[in-house]
Structure formats: C-alpha cells, structure tokens
Motif scaffolding. Structure first.
Motif, PDB file in Angstrom:
ATOM      1  N   VAL A  16       0.823  -1.208   0.000  1.00 40.46           N
ATOM      2  CA  VAL A  16       0.000   0.000   0.000  1.00 40.46           C
ATOM      3  C   VAL A  16       0.859   1.261   0.000  1.00 40.46           C
ATOM      4  N   ASP A  17       1.761   1.357   0.936  1.00 43.52           N
ATOM      5  CA  ASP A  17       2.465   2.615   1.176  1.00 43.52           C
ATOM      6  C   ASP A  17       3.899   2.656   0.684  1.00 43.52           C
ATOM      7  N   GLY A  18       4.463   1.537   0.310  1.00 48.18           N
ATOM      8  CA  GLY A  18       5.846   1.532  -0.152  1.00 48.18           C
ATOM      9  C   GLY A  18       6.771   2.104   0.904  1.00 48.18           C
ATOM     10  N   LYS A  19       7.683   2.935   0.497  1.00 45.40           N
ATOM     11  CA  LYS A  19       8.678   3.517   1.401  1.00 45.40           C
ATOM     12  C   LYS A  19       8.059   4.480   2.403  1.00 45.40           C
ATOM     13  N   THR A  20       6.917   5.077   2.061  1.00 44.78           N
ATOM     14  CA  THR A  20       6.278   6.027   2.977  1.00 44.78           C
ATOM     15  C   THR A  20       5.889   5.357   4.283  1.00 44.78           C
ATOM     16  N   GLY A  21       5.281   4.196   4.201  1.00 47.35           N
ATOM     17  CA  GLY A  21       4.878   3.471   5.406  1.00 47.35           C
ATOM     18  C   GLY A  21       6.069   3.083   6.248  1.00 47.35           C
ATOM     19  N   GLY A  45      -1.541  -6.165   9.385  1.00 50.33           N
ATOM     20  CA  GLY A  45      -1.519  -7.623   9.481  1.00 50.33           C
ATOM     21  C   GLY A  45      -2.882  -8.240   9.735  1.00 50.33           C
ATOM     22  N   ASP A  46      -3.686  -7.597  10.585  1.00 47.96           N
ATOM     23  CA  ASP A  46      -5.001  -8.144  10.924  1.00 47.96           C
ATOM     24  C   ASP A  46      -6.132  -7.564  10.073  1.00 47.96           C
ATOM     25  N   ILE A  47      -6.101  -6.271   9.811  1.00 47.13           N
ATOM     26  CA  ILE A  47      -7.225  -5.613   9.138  1.00 47.13           C
ATOM     27  C   ILE A  47      -7.052  -5.578   7.621  1.00 47.13           C
ATOM     28  N   TYR A  48      -5.949  -5.020   7.147  1.00 48.86           N
ATOM     29  CA  TYR A  48      -5.752  -4.865   5.699  1.00 48.86           C
ATOM     30  C   TYR A  48      -5.654  -6.195   4.960  1.00 48.86           C
ATOM     31  N   THR A  49      -5.344  -7.278   5.631  1.00 52.95           N
ATOM     32  CA  THR A  49      -5.226  -8.579   4.963  1.00 52.95           C
ATOM     33  C   THR A  49      -6.553  -9.330   4.870  1.00 52.95           C
ATOM     34  N   ARG A  50      -7.593  -8.797   5.461  1.00 52.04           N
ATOM     35  CA  ARG A  50      -8.897  -9.468   5.396  1.00 52.04           C
ATOM     36  C   ARG A  50      -9.383  -9.483   3.948  1.00 52.04           C
ATOM     37  N   PRO A  51     -10.015 -10.570   3.506  1.00 50.39           N
ATOM     38  CA  PRO A  51     -10.351 -10.711   2.086  1.00 50.39           C
ATOM     39  C   PRO A  51     -11.635 -10.016   1.629  1.00 50.39           C
ATOM     40  N   GLU A  52     -12.457  -9.544   2.545  1.00 50.00           N
ATOM     41  CA  GLU A  52     -13.782  -9.044   2.152  1.00 50.00           C
ATOM     42  C   GLU A  52     -13.756  -7.728   1.370  1.00 50.00           C
ATOM     43  N   LEU A  53     -12.757  -6.906   1.565  1.00 52.62           N
ATOM     44  CA  LEU A  53     -12.616  -5.646   0.826  1.00 52.62           C
ATOM     45  C   LEU A  53     -11.265  -5.642   0.133  1.00 52.62           C
ATOM     46  N   ASP A  54     -11.207  -5.021  -1.037  1.00 55.64           N
ATOM     47  CA  ASP A  54      -9.902  -4.899  -1.693  1.00 55.64           C
ATOM     48  C   ASP A  54      -9.187  -3.643  -1.182  1.00 55.64           C
ATOM     49  N   LEU A  55      -7.955  -3.472  -1.586  1.00 55.39           N
ATOM     50  CA  LEU A  55      -7.153  -2.348  -1.086  1.00 55.39           C
ATOM     51  C   LEU A  55      -7.706  -0.997  -1.515  1.00 55.39           C
ATOM     52  N   ARG A  56      -8.278  -0.915  -2.697  1.00 49.92           N
ATOM     53  CA  ARG A  56      -8.891   0.348  -3.140  1.00 49.92           C
ATOM     54  C   ARG A  56     -10.024   0.741  -2.186  1.00 49.92           C
ATOM     55  N   GLN A  57     -10.889  -0.218  -1.884  1.00 54.60           N
ATOM     56  CA  GLN A  57     -11.997   0.055  -0.975  1.00 54.60           C
ATOM     57  C   GLN A  57     -11.485   0.436   0.412  1.00 54.60           C
ATOM     58  N   ARG A  58     -10.501  -0.295   0.892  1.00 52.56           N
ATOM     59  CA  ARG A  58      -9.959  -0.012   2.229  1.00 52.56           C
ATOM     60  C   ARG A  58      -9.362   1.393   2.304  1.00 52.56           C
ATOM     61  N   GLU A  59      -8.646   1.790   1.262  1.00 48.43           N
ATOM     62  CA  GLU A  59      -8.034   3.124   1.281  1.00 48.43           C
ATOM     63  C   GLU A  59      -9.090   4.220   1.181  1.00 48.43           C
ATOM     64  N   LEU A  60     -10.142   4.032   0.402  1.00 49.20           N
ATOM     65  CA  LEU A  60     -11.209   5.033   0.339  1.00 49.20           C
ATOM     66  C   LEU A  60     -11.903   5.173   1.690  1.00 49.20           C
ATOM     67  N   ILE A  61     -12.135   4.056   2.362  1.00 50.33           N
ATOM     68  CA  ILE A  61     -12.732   4.106   3.701  1.00 50.33           C
ATOM     69  C   ILE A  61     -11.791   4.815   4.668  1.00 50.33           C
ATOM     70  N   THR A  62     -10.517   4.507   4.577  1.00 54.24           N
ATOM     71  CA  THR A  62      -9.527   5.143   5.454  1.00 54.24           C
ATOM     72  C   THR A  62      -9.497   6.647   5.220  1.00 54.24           C
ATOM     73  N   LEU A  76      -3.446  11.582   6.475  1.00 49.61           N
ATOM     74  CA  LEU A  76      -4.085  11.736   5.168  1.00 49.61           C
ATOM     75  C   LEU A  76      -3.042  11.708   4.052  1.00 49.61           C
ATOM     76  N   ARG A  77      -1.944  12.407   4.270  1.00 52.12           N
ATOM     77  CA  ARG A  77      -0.876  12.437   3.261  1.00 52.12           C
ATOM     78  C   ARG A  77      -0.392  11.009   2.951  1.00 52.12           C
ATOM     79  N   VAL A  78      -0.143  10.243   3.979  1.00 47.54           N
ATOM     80  CA  VAL A  78       0.313   8.859   3.791  1.00 47.54           C
ATOM     81  C   VAL A  78      -0.745   8.047   3.050  1.00 47.54           C
ATOM     82  N   HIS A  79      -2.000   8.171   3.455  1.00 46.02           N
ATOM     83  CA  HIS A  79      -3.042   7.327   2.874  1.00 46.02           C
ATOM     84  C   HIS A  79      -3.530   7.815   1.514  1.00 46.02           C
TER      85      HIS A  79
END
Length: 126
Positions: A16-21, A45-62, A76-79
């Motif tokens: 998701v974040d590459g070097k920024t994270g 490890g626990d939340i972002y790896t859950r299969p029900e939402l993809d990374l695009r959806q997770r980042e929009l929610i974040t 916000l800058r990081v996400h």
C-alpha cells in the motif's frame, strides 16, 4: 508455513504505502517502537489482509475516516499516497471527500482536499 502477523502486515504495508509506510514506522523506533509494531501487526496484518474488501476500498474508507476525524493531515498524506498506489484515481479521492461534506462539514472536507492537492502536485498529477 503461515506468515506471522508482523510479516503479513509488513508485506501489506509495503504493497500500500511503499517507502512512505516504512518511514512512518522508522520514525517511531526511537520513541515508541511498539506503536510501529502495532501499526504493522494490527492495522496491516489483521485488518488490511482481510479478504472481504480490496485495497482500493480499504483506502477510500480510510481517507473518509481520516477526513471525518479532522486534524489528521499527516495520516491523510500517507493514505492519499497509498490510495494512489493501489489504483484509486485523483477523481475518486476528491469525490470521497465531497461525499463526506454532509456528514462532517465543509471545513474537514476542505482540509482533506487541501492535503490531496499537495500530494497530487508532488506526484505531478495536477
């Protein structure tokens, strides 16, 4: 062999974040190293790896959540960068903040858009 929470989280953080994270986690090593570990293990490890939402959806929610809280410009800058990294478009990011207006008000949405504008400029997207 199953990955540890830390290994799975670090892999997802880098996706998701590459070097920024990594910079965020490294910045905590001398003052709150456990906080960095919690970010990796729990959030990624626990939340972002859950299969029900993809990374695009997770980042929009974040992004919507951070805009709603207010005072989260660094996160916000990081996400926003993370959202762009996983395929969210600049228009979708802007629209997510517009969607927040009726629920959190113009000031918080405007602050989030201002951060997005900075990130978009840094990445030569506007």
């Amino acid at each position: 062999m199953e990955k540890s929470r830390y290994e799975a989280g670090l892999e997802k953080l880098n996706e998701v974040d590459g070097k920024t994270g990594d910079r965020v986690v490294q910045s905590l090593k001398d003052i709150a190293p456990d906080l960095g570990r919690f970010i990796i293990e729990f959030a990624f490890g626990d939340i972002y790896t859950r299969p029900e939402l993809d990374l695009r959806q997770r980042e929009l929610i974040t992004l919507s959540s951070l805009a709603s809280i207010g005072g989260t410009e660094n996160q916000l800058r990081v996400h926003i960068n993370g959202a762009l990294n996983v395929g969210v478009t600049t228009k979708e990011i802007s629209e997510a903040f517009i969607q927040c207006v009726p629920y959190v008000g113009f000031p918080r949405a405007l602050n989030a858009v201002a951060v997005a504008k900075e990130v978009f400029k840094e990445r030569n997207l506007i």
